[in-house]
Design an enzyme around this catalytic site. Sequence first.
Site, PDB file in Angstrom:
ATOM      1  N   ASP A 340       0.831  -1.197   0.000  1.00  0.00           N
ATOM      2  CA  ASP A 340       0.000   0.000   0.000  1.00  0.00           C
ATOM      3  C   ASP A 340       0.871   1.254   0.000  1.00  0.00           C
ATOM      4  O   ASP A 340       1.729   1.428   0.873  1.00  0.00           O
ATOM      5  CB  ASP A 340      -0.892  -0.036   1.252  1.00  0.00           C
ATOM      6  CG  ASP A 340      -1.955   1.035   1.246  1.00  0.00           C
ATOM      7  OD1 ASP A 340      -2.851   0.966   0.399  1.00  0.00           O
ATOM      8  OD2 ASP A 340      -1.869   1.946   2.105  1.00  0.00           O
ATOM      9  N   GLU A 369       1.576  -0.606  -5.173  1.00  0.00           N
ATOM     10  CA  GLU A 369       0.387   0.205  -5.403  1.00  0.00           C
ATOM     11  C   GLU A 369       0.807   1.671  -5.355  1.00  0.00           C
ATOM     12  O   GLU A 369       0.551   2.390  -4.392  1.00  0.00           O
ATOM     13  CB  GLU A 369      -0.694  -0.092  -4.346  1.00  0.00           C
ATOM     14  CG  GLU A 369      -2.034   0.566  -4.664  1.00  0.00           C
ATOM     15  CD  GLU A 369      -2.488   1.565  -3.601  1.00  0.00           C
ATOM     16  OE1 GLU A 369      -3.640   2.003  -3.679  1.00  0.00           O
ATOM     17  OE2 GLU A 369      -1.702   1.908  -2.700  1.00  0.00           O
TER      18      GLU A 369
END
Length: 600
Positions: A340, A369
């Site tokens: 993330d 990401e």
Amino acid sequence: MAAERITIADVTPSVDCGRWPAKACVGDTVEVTATIVRDGHEPLRAVVRHRRPRGRWREEPLVALGNDRYRGAFTVDATGRHRFEIEAWVDRHAGWLDEHDRKVAAGQADLAGELAEGVALFGDGTVEEWRAAAPELGGIDRHGVARSESPLEIDVERERARASVWYELFPRSWGGLAGVVEVVPGLAELGVDVLYLPPIHPIGKTNRKGRNNIERAAPGDVGSPWAIGGEDGGHDAIHADLGTEADLAALVAALRESGMELAIDLALQASPDHPWLREHPEWFQRRPDGSLKYAENPPKRYQDIHNFDWDTPDRKGLWKAIRDVVLRWCDAGVTAFRVDNPHTKPVPFWAWLIEEVRRKHPEVVFLSEAFTRPAMMTLLAKAGFSQSYTYFTWKNTKPELVELIEQFRDWSAFLRPNLWPNTPDILHATLQQGGRPAFECRLVLAATLSPSYGLYSGYEACENVPVQPGSEEYLGSEKYEVRERRLEGPLLPLIRRLNEIRRAHPALTGAGLERLTWLETESEHLLGYARSLGDDLVLVVVNLDPYAIHDGVCVIPPALGLRDGFEVVDGLTGETYTWGERNYVRLGPGKAHVLEVRQP
């Protein structure tokens, strides 16, 4: 010194002049090129020297392409960092024969001196005997040998680091980890390779967000999985509502039995209730008055999340603690991590962490990401991330998609794109407004433009309602509430069929985008391209317009080597066509041809 007379330059593959390794997968043939120059006219020989991790040096020949450019290749057969370098030398034996033959051709009769040189070089024998021995001797007698300045590296991973189908689901909406086990056979039948779970850890209660991301939670609201940490533990614990260690082990076993594997989210942030806030308060960002800062990305505010202080005096302790968390999940059977927001953490940390983890678990895949600037996105790929999310979600017109893929091709030595039409954070306006045709179009593009793609659950059901007009957030987002999910929806047959086609055709999964050829369609709404690998060839034409029928002419360029009258079978419908140089195409809203070429 003689070696100084040979210059070796422009060696490829090389990323940032060798600062970072290029990427490959086990079994790949790595093509190497170099410019090799020496004064004078004597012929040169060259090899690429390569070695696997902790292996011995091996050699493969380079061939001259003309204009001082050389090319060769070697196969990588193990994961890890492979090294290679170029070695070049003067081929005195070939040079003597060339000079001798030119003098004979010119009618020169007195060659006694040249023959004496030949005896000194070859030993006793005839010119024809020397000619037969020259190739072998030229490889042994390395006169004036030179090597490229320093070895370059290839970071070799397993094949799934390049080609994979991901499916994301929130386990709390499927009955916890035990409930997810029940859906594994259905996912396997769809052709999913990697099941990705958002954070499975305890969720904090302090400042917990309510449904649809409202600032205050109501009684019974479950909170965001990314607000990691509570009274039951932090990043190394499983949320009690999801199950136990035994449930996780059962899920890993079920996935392995079906040829799949498990990815989990690595989100480096903490809720106010995370144990590390008590145990290591120095690891977190604070204001000058000592108060904790919560995460913000204006206009978004995350009062339920605190960020790590990456400049903490205890950097070593923080880094090691995170490494130990990752290794803990690797030991539990997790083989991939969706990371993330890695672009908000130091790149040197990621380079160190990935190397540390792969030293013990070389099979682990890291998906970045990083919806961010190209320079940072590519830097993370260079630092070791196996795959990367991309801007694909926001690219919907023909010029946008062509520009995007060309950008990927420029980055092909180090970045592997993973295309996602949707995520829990991104419901693009095209999907909101275009209905099922838009979902079909984007699915075909994702599955055929890149070796790796992913879907967030609900895509198969064409879920497309935003929380409010102009927002990319879902109404009733699973990030903040529990939904009752089942694997159902009108797009399941299309997903299954596309994945069957992908598995049958190495052209779609066995290489990156360097072998993609754009096909002229004479329509701004029809995107055409060919994917090839060896003798395998797939042609794709997609109607990008989810609202209207469009027709055009798909032009097959001579470079594809296809003659008029070749047969194609549409993998989506089973229909067979005879194609040639120019082919009329008419497609309904969002529809596509995925044509398997039948080679004669």
